[in-house]
Design an enzyme around this catalytic site. Structure first.
Site, PDB file in Angstrom:
ATOM      1  N   SER A  45      -7.375  19.241 -20.242  1.00 33.73           N
ATOM      2  CA  SER A  45      -6.425  20.616 -20.158  1.00 33.73           C
ATOM      3  C   SER A  45      -6.544  21.299 -19.165  1.00 33.73           C
ATOM      4  O   SER A  45      -7.590  21.539 -18.542  1.00 33.73           O
ATOM      5  CB  SER A  45      -6.931  21.509 -21.473  1.00 33.73           C
ATOM      6  OG  SER A  45      -5.873  22.128 -21.856  1.00 33.73           O
ATOM      7  N   GLU A  46      -5.585  21.499 -18.201  1.00 29.44           N
ATOM      8  CA  GLU A  46      -5.328  22.186 -16.962  1.00 29.44           C
ATOM      9  C   GLU A  46      -5.864  23.239 -16.895  1.00 29.44           C
ATOM     10  O   GLU A  46      -6.127  23.824 -15.652  1.00 29.44           O
ATOM     11  CB  GLU A  46      -3.786  21.827 -16.290  1.00 29.44           C
ATOM     12  CG  GLU A  46      -2.832  22.860 -17.317  1.00 29.44           C
ATOM     13  CD  GLU A  46      -1.571  22.609 -17.011  1.00 29.44           C
ATOM     14  OE1 GLU A  46      -1.164  21.519 -16.795  1.00 29.44           O
ATOM     15  OE2 GLU A  46      -0.768  23.548 -17.028  1.00 29.44           O
ATOM     16  N   ASN A  47      -5.802  23.980 -17.782  1.00 31.61           N
ATOM     17  CA  ASN A  47      -6.612  25.380 -17.724  1.00 31.61           C
ATOM     18  C   ASN A  47      -8.019  25.333 -17.632  1.00 31.61           C
ATOM     19  O   ASN A  47      -8.748  26.531 -17.893  1.00 31.61           O
ATOM     20  CB  ASN A  47      -5.918  26.381 -18.899  1.00 31.61           C
ATOM     21  CG  ASN A  47      -6.285  25.650 -20.319  1.00 31.61           C
ATOM     22  OD1 ASN A  47      -6.024  24.406 -20.655  1.00 31.61           O
ATOM     23  ND2 ASN A  47      -6.891  26.608 -21.011  1.00 31.61           N
ATOM     24  N   SER A  87     -10.001  22.361 -11.650  1.00 29.81           N
ATOM     25  CA  SER A  87      -9.314  21.506 -12.581  1.00 29.81           C
ATOM     26  C   SER A  87      -8.128  20.518 -11.642  1.00 29.81           C
ATOM     27  O   SER A  87      -7.891  19.683 -11.934  1.00 29.81           O
ATOM     28  CB  SER A  87      -8.481  22.539 -13.537  1.00 29.81           C
ATOM     29  OG  SER A  87      -7.697  21.753 -14.465  1.00 29.81           O
TER      30      SER A  87
END
Lengths: 208, 234
Positions: A45-47, A87
């Site tokens: 998840s990019e966050n 990330s």
């Protein structure tokens, strides 16, 4: 013709065992529901999370634990958290094997447009431009045509691009196409769809 | 000299100027410095340029500073959740610089690390690349992006000790680390200030050298998209 869930189920067959994968917002998020038995992938998840788990049970939502679509999620035994710079370092650095993303338009050269409609819809690219620039393989899931029946699989995108020559495979409600030299190659037809129907709905060049 | 301040307003005292550049942590409403944003609103500061991945929602987070027209320009990657933002932008009242999310995070990281610019493949062949220096390395084209150094960074962490060492929780870490490092001054709001020595030095996410002022919650921690699954019947 495939519905949203069938598109997601078909896209899930693209997942390779033992890889790290990023799923976009919308139909791509549904792909997680159809991961084939025996295939183990770690969802990024990019966050700032590797090892994304399912939605929480009611009453167990945690405001500190969300996915890129801002939905509440859960962690898994292998989960790791990190900051946004880390990330995108792993995304840009080529550590993520595949991204499955939505699209507004895609072209026969593999160009992708999925972040804005000038004057109408200004949402932003989020992490999509970084993903298509850094991820090993980009698979796009989308409806083949607009509500008005116009093809969204085009010779050239009309909307501002997310990335140039970045898409490898296109999975739509009508079938599966690969970006190859000279245009697109039909890989598979959706249930009940004929090749003639797919060709009619596709503005892009079909390389035979 | 203590880093611990009694309120968000006190922690911002003397650090706020019209037209300043602020870097803010948070992703969506997760991990946003909600107390410091409210204190900025109450300070009446104007003409702000804010680098933040998102702009909150209508009425909460940075959305509050948009409603009061205290923001001149946003540097963001995604603003889809904020109708007032969209309205102000489309009517020309608010400037917006779209940055790809990873480029924004790296601009902050680089700025905080003394790196004035870096090359990235992100955005090549798109409007993001227009007007930027292009350079080929090993057969690939990259564009030059600039590091961000902000006048003020506002961030939210889970725990702090009085020396400013910060620990974050789950995905609330997000932009808070790069935003904190790129600020000439960084003010952090936390849920709990714990005594010196009670944080394991091996588990500190952001060393106190980056953090100049600290203020303790309580926080509302609003959830943007509450999504659940049903308990399966046994």
């Amino acid at each position: 013709m495939w519905d949203r869930n069938q598109i997601a189920a078909r896209a899930a067959k693209e997942l390779q065992d033992g890889t790290y994968v990023n799923l976009g917002i919308g139909i791509p998020t549904l792909v997680a529901n159809y991961i084939p038995p025996g295939v183990h992938v770690t969802l990024q998840s990019e966050n700032g999370m590797l090892g994304m788990g399912p939605f929480p049970l009611e009453g167990e939502e945690d405001p500190d634990l969300i996915n890129a679509g801002k939905q509440t999620i859960t962690e898994l035994p292998q989960t790791a958290y990190f900051d946004s710079a880390t990330s995108f370092a792993m995304i840009r650095g080529g550590k993520i094997a595949m991204a499955i993303l939505g699209a507004m338009e895609v072209s026969e050269d593999g160009d992708l447009a999925n972040w804005m409609i000038p004057g109408k819809l200004v949402k932003g690219m989020g992490g999509a431009m970084d993903l298509v620039a850094g991820v090993g393989r980009v698979v796009v899931v989308m409806d083949h045509t607009s509500k008005h029946g116009e093809s969204k699989v085009l010779k050239a995108c009309t909307l501002p691009l997310t990335g140039k020559r970045v898409v490898s495979r296109i999975i739509t409600n009508l079938g599966v196409l690969d970006v190859v030299p000279g245009g697109l190659r039909i890989v598979e037809l959706a249930d009940g769809v004929t090749e003639a129907e797919l060709r009619t709905a596709t503005e892009a060049t079909i390389a035979s | 000299m203590t880093k611990v301040f009694p309120s968000a307003a006190a922690a911002l005292d003397g650090q706020v100027k019209d037209g300043m550049l602020i870097a803010a942590g948070g992703f969506g409403l997760c991990g946003i410095p909600e107390l410091l944003i409210a204190a900025l609103r109450d300070s009446g500061v104007k003409g702000l340029v804010v680098a933040s991945n998102n702009a909150g929602v209508d009425g909460f987070g940075l959305g509050q500073l948009l409603e009061t027209r205290q923001v001149k320009k946003m540097i963001s990657s995604y603003v889809g959740e904020n109708a007032e933002f969209m309205r102000q932008y489309l009517s020309g009242e608010l400037e917006l610089e779209f940055n790809p999310q990873g480029t924004l995070a790296e601009r902050m990281r680089a700025g905080g690390a003394g790196i004035p610019g870096f090359y990235t493949r992100t955005g090549v062949g798109t409007v993001i690349a227009e007007g930027k220096e292009h350079h080929d390395f090993d057969g690939q084209t990259y564009i030059l992006e600039r590091g961000i150094v902000a006048d003020l960074a506002i961030v939210k962490a889970w725990k702090a000790d009085p020396s400013g060492n910060l620990v974050f929780r789950k995905t609330a870490r997000n932009f808070n680390v790069p935003a904190a490092t790129c600020g000439k001054v960084c003010v952090a709001e936390v849920e709990e200030i714990v005594p010196l020595g009670s944080l394991d030095p091996d588990t500190i996410h952001l060393p106190g050298i980056y953090v100049h002022r600290i203020v303790q919650g309580p926080h509302e921690k609003r959830i943007e998209q509450r999504t659940v699954r049903k308990k399966e019947s046994v």
